[in-house]
Design an enzyme around this catalytic site. Sequence first.
Site, mmCIF file in Angstrom:
data_model
loop_
_atom_site.group_PDB
_atom_site.id
_atom_site.type_symbol
_atom_site.label_atom_id
_atom_site.label_comp_id
_atom_site.label_asym_id
_atom_site.label_seq_id
_atom_site.Cartn_x
_atom_site.Cartn_y
_atom_site.Cartn_z
ATOM 1 N N GLY A 301 20.453 65.878 4.296
ATOM 2 C CA GLY A 301 20.597 65.547 5.707
ATOM 3 C C GLY A 301 19.990 64.199 6.024
ATOM 4 C CB SER A 302 18.481 62.933 9.139
ATOM 5 O OG SER A 302 19.613 63.238 9.925
#
Length: 581
Positions: A301-302
């Site tokens: 993810g981020s």
Amino acid sequence: MSRHARNRIKPGVINWRHLFAIGLMGAVFAALVVRAAYIQVISPDRLRQQGDMRSLRVTSTQVPRGLITDRNGEELAVSVPVDAIYADPKVVLEKGGLQDKRRWQALAEVLGSNATELMDKISSDPQRRFVYLQRQVTPAMAHYVKELKIPGIGLKRESKRYYPTGEVDAHIIGFTNIDDHGLEGIERTYDDLLTGQPGKRKVRKDGLGRVVESLGTLQVAEKPQNIQLTIDQRIQSLAYRELKKAVNYFDATSGSVVVVDVATGEVLAMANAPSYNPNNRSNVKPYQLRNRSITDVFEPGSTAKPIAMMAALEAGIVKPNDKVDTNPGWMRLGGRRVQDHSNLGVISLDTILQKSSNMGIAKLALSISKEQLLGTYTKFGFGSQTGIDLVGESSGLFQYDRPRWSEFELATLAFGYSISVTPAQLARAYATLGNYGLRNPLTIIKGLPHLPPEQIVKPQNARAVLHMLESVVEPGGTATKAQVPGYKVAGKTGTARKAVAGGYGNEYVASFAGVAPASHPRLAVVVMINEPQGDQYYGGDVAAPVFSAVMGGALSLLNVMPDAITPDMRVAAVDKEVPRG
């Protein structure tokens, strides 16, 4: 009269009986001489061999397995002496050892077995000379069996592995089988070093089993090596406690924490939950044995956005003070949509990471070549093993050599999809970032040679990204719960939906990765919580608090100088030190 009587006795011929006795004695003596000559001269080898078979024995010198300790010498795996109960069926049967049923019933009770089964094991093969009845028994059991005095039943000294820290280090240390061979973790990877070689000596024993003559050494004992880990048990215990607490609180499936020394790549902690007790594995399930920090992969993810930001800076298309236009907050790529939660408009590079803007990082990724983007991910170790050299380590899922990448795939790669990594890989990437682009392989064994560090990105670009990541934990960022009192933190949250057949499901992986102190990074910490339940599943809510507790405790244990002392903290420190009347 007596004189005349004596005169009438005349000497005669020797009686034939005497001759027979003399001849018989001569024959026996001659036979003995012939037999002795036959034994000594004609056929000595066979008889000597038979005698040796009855008296010559090879004894082994027990060599305990090597110690495993942490970096400070605390013992994590030790060998303790125990006894095994064995039987010599031939001796038991010859001496009537099966006659006293009461003693066998007592033996069965202490062993938790059935008396009939034990006796059948003895009588099934009368010619056997050795059979184990039970291995690795307690001293009390061994003493009780000895006092039973059953003919043919004896004790054999062996060793058993004991793990003082139990479930805290289970996935790192692993365990051995009943024969003291490593099956998991460090015990398996370095089994040869830890085992050593027992010494062997040839001796002659009498009928009672006593050594009457030593005939020399057949094999010199080779001492095992002790292994010292880079793990700091204080930090390991802290990481496991905080991780277990979070996994239970959020009813998560599993979780991992990895702590790495930024300057050296040494792993100071590697904790997983759920864990198991290596001293009692009777109810352990196979899934509990995995060292999830190196075997399980997840889409970061981020937490991958700083790597994409680094790629843009390395390519020279932006500078740290530049801005990116994210209007109108979404865009279509190949019929698919990339968007932010809201339209952030024209934002700085700092804000892209602070607000975790998918639009901002995607536009940066698409503005550079595919080779530059994929090459940067590869430089930071994604798609390759970390160098930690533990059994079962995964290389992650990253098809950097795939010839075709769509724009949508490149965009999603920038914010942590289309790639899967292990927690250890992510920890190595952030340690490299904290080391200003100087990449070290991860190590978990002290003293082993490894590849020298390699400068993979420009130090000034790494410093710029670290400065941007500081805003993530400040007010307005996505990870204010990752703050560590007294220290500047540079980190990034990650919240990724888990892939299922045909798309993505409703389960999430919450993560946080960061370094501290941000002004001169000492530690990199990665926290991954798998499938948290309930309304809180974001990395900033689930993983960031664990990061704060582990990072804060570790920096304190290592006496790392704070780099963000506020006036309020100074006053509090003075109040604590100065006694009041």
